[in-house]
Design an enzyme around this catalytic site. Structure first.
Site, PDB file in Angstrom:
ATOM      1  N   TYR A  51      -8.399 -43.787  19.808  1.00 24.59           N
ATOM      2  CA  TYR A  51      -8.275 -44.533  20.854  1.00 24.59           C
ATOM      3  C   TYR A  51      -6.398 -45.022  19.859  1.00 24.59           C
ATOM      4  O   TYR A  51      -6.717 -45.061  19.004  1.00 24.59           O
ATOM      5  CB  TYR A  51      -8.723 -45.864  20.587  1.00 24.59           C
ATOM      6  CG  TYR A  51      -8.570 -47.487  20.339  1.00 24.59           C
ATOM      7  CD1 TYR A  51      -8.016 -47.199  22.282  1.00 24.59           C
ATOM      8  CD2 TYR A  51      -8.350 -48.227  19.296  1.00 24.59           C
ATOM      9  CE1 TYR A  51      -6.972 -48.740  22.565  1.00 24.59           C
ATOM     10  CE2 TYR A  51      -8.514 -49.392  19.948  1.00 24.59           C
ATOM     11  CZ  TYR A  51      -7.276 -50.168  21.310  1.00 24.59           C
ATOM     12  OH  TYR A  51      -7.506 -51.247  21.880  1.00 24.59           O
ATOM     13  N   ASP A 136     -17.294 -47.012  14.969  1.00 27.65           N
ATOM     14  CA  ASP A 136     -17.506 -48.183  16.478  1.00 27.65           C
ATOM     15  C   ASP A 136     -17.951 -47.396  17.702  1.00 27.65           C
ATOM     16  O   ASP A 136     -18.201 -46.790  18.369  1.00 27.65           O
ATOM     17  CB  ASP A 136     -16.138 -47.693  16.578  1.00 27.65           C
ATOM     18  CG  ASP A 136     -15.096 -49.175  17.263  1.00 27.65           C
ATOM     19  OD1 ASP A 136     -16.016 -49.117  18.987  1.00 27.65           O
ATOM     20  OD2 ASP A 136     -14.248 -49.315  17.819  1.00 27.65           O
ATOM     21  N   ILE A 138     -18.897 -49.390  20.844  1.00 26.76           N
ATOM     22  CA  ILE A 138     -18.307 -50.388  21.259  1.00 26.76           C
ATOM     23  C   ILE A 138     -18.806 -50.443  23.073  1.00 26.76           C
ATOM     24  O   ILE A 138     -18.503 -50.943  23.603  1.00 26.76           O
ATOM     25  CB  ILE A 138     -17.109 -51.098  21.370  1.00 26.76           C
ATOM     26  CG1 ILE A 138     -16.791 -51.860  22.305  1.00 26.76           C
ATOM     27  CG2 ILE A 138     -16.352 -49.684  21.278  1.00 26.76           C
ATOM     28  CD1 ILE A 138     -15.243 -52.443  22.135  1.00 26.76           C
ATOM     29  N   LYS A 178     -17.237 -54.224  26.461  1.00 26.14           N
ATOM     30  CA  LYS A 178     -16.831 -52.859  27.455  1.00 26.14           C
ATOM     31  C   LYS A 178     -18.655 -52.832  27.979  1.00 26.14           C
ATOM     32  O   LYS A 178     -19.055 -53.211  29.441  1.00 26.14           O
ATOM     33  CB  LYS A 178     -17.202 -51.531  27.092  1.00 26.14           C
ATOM     34  CG  LYS A 178     -16.373 -51.398  25.502  1.00 26.14           C
ATOM     35  CD  LYS A 178     -14.473 -51.693  26.546  1.00 26.14           C
ATOM     36  CE  LYS A 178     -13.160 -51.837  25.877  1.00 26.14           C
ATOM     37  NZ  LYS A 178     -12.200 -52.060  26.650  1.00 26.14           N
TER      38      LYS A 178
END
Length: 375
Positions: A51, A136, A138, A178
């Protein structure tokens, strides 16, 4: 929140609310963890592609450096033991002290879940090096087809590493942005088995608090288990439908995607459309798609991919009608003139545009210099 995180993982693991710290979004959570785990000039290893926002979130204010773990398309960008070791050695060559590895699972931008084999490999690696692992997660509720999502906490449990020194060096970042489509609410989570990290992160969370009103609203929302269960299920169905529509539409015009099962985007292979196998050609193609096709997609180089020609294409931020328009435009683009011809025509167009901008600028200057009665 702790209950929701457990339910989101099929109740295969449980989360202790006392080990959870709320932050103003995952951005704040990742930055806070960097402050807690590393000193300025230390390094974290990140598998590529990653990302692009991590260059901001992890580095800008903390002084932490990122060293890429170079993953390739040869094995679907999977994390290998050799890639981990090479990244660690590269950090040492740069005189950087490695404090940990950070992964996104499911991956952004790949749209793939990390396998149990990879998670075992990562835990073995951080255990041997005596460093941290930040996962992470998410997109954990945005897995829409098999294989399913496996949290690093599940692997810790399977390896009977709970309540060990290794478990204290494993930390999870999560957010509702998300999975529940609430990015503007700015609700992030740090989960850690290390009491010192939890205490430090709790103090630092004062710089990015979640409002009382937001917490009250979310408490009521997350307490409605029927709603959250049905929402996640329906969201996954819709994501799969939209994903399949994009993939089949791209295949129809000769563009392949990395096989994916999660997230809001696809990792698209446009290497065959490059003028040459270079990152300059990738940026040239990207500009052509932006200016001619009028689609804003992300070039792989922005995600630190080490192979030119890959692009991130989001499918979840538009209606089905808009997606069809985008696919139709791409078809016209791919079926149109060669990349060389497109490059030459785009160069001429930009040259003309620059001349027009200069002319307009000069005109404005001369117009502003006149006396009011002359205008």
């Amino acid at each position: 929140m702790a209950d929701f995180m457990s339910e989101n993982r099929g109740n295969r693991v449980s989360f202790d609310p006392k080990k959870l710290v709320l932050t103003a979004g995952a951005t704040s959570a990742n930055e806070t963890l960097m402050f807690c785990l590393a000193d300025p000039g230390d390094a974290f290893l990140l598998p590529t592609p990653y990302y692009p926002g991590f260059d901001r979130d992890l580095k800008w204010r903390t002084g932490v450096e990122i060293v890429p773990i170079q993953c390739t398309s040869a094995n679907g960008f999977r994390i290998t033991k050799s890639a981990l070791e090479e990244a660690y050695k590269e950090a040492q060559k740069l005189n950087l002290k490695v404090k940990g590895v950070l992964i996104t699972n499911p991956s952004n931008p790949l749209g793939t879940t990390i396998t149990r084999t990879e998670l075992n490999r990562l835990l073995d690696f951080v255990s041997r090096k005596n460093i941290h692992l930040v996962s992470d997660e998410i997109y954990s509720g945005a897995v829409f087809t098999s294989p399913g999502f496996i949290s690093v906490m599940e692997v810790l449990k399977e390896k009977k590493l709970e309540n060990t020194d290794v478990s204290k060096r494993v930390h999870i970042v999560y957010s509702l942005s998300k999975d529940l489509g609430l990015p503007g609410f700015r609700v992030g989570v740090i989960y850690s088995n290390d009491d010192i990290v939890v205490a430090a992160a709790t103090k630092m969370s004062s710089f990015g608090l979640i409002s009382s009103q937001t917490q009250y609203l979310l408490s009521a929302l997350l307490s409605d288990k029927n709603f959250t269960k049905n929402y996640l299920k329906e969201n996954q169905i819709r994501l799969k439908n939209r994903h399949d529509k994009l993939v089949s539409g791209l295949e129809a015009v000769g563009i392949e995607c990395l096989k994916s099962n999660a997230g809001l985007s696809c990792w698209v292979d446009m290497r065959h459309l490059l003028r040459s196998n270079t990152f300059e050609a990738e940026i040239e193609l990207w500009k052509n798609i932006v200016y001619e096709v009028k689609l804003n997609i992300s070039p792989g180089s922005s995600c630190h991919c080490n192979e030119p020609g890959w692009f991130r294409l989001c499918f979840a931020n538009m209606s089905e009608e808009t997606l069809q328009v985008a696919l139709n435009r791409l078809k016209v683009f791919v079926d149109g003139p060669s990349s060389t011809t497109r490059s030459q025509s785009e160069h001429q167009r930009l040259k003309t545009l620059r001349k027009m901008k200069v002319s307009n600028w000069v005109f404005r200057l001369s117009f502003q210099d006149r006396e009011p009665e002359e205008r």
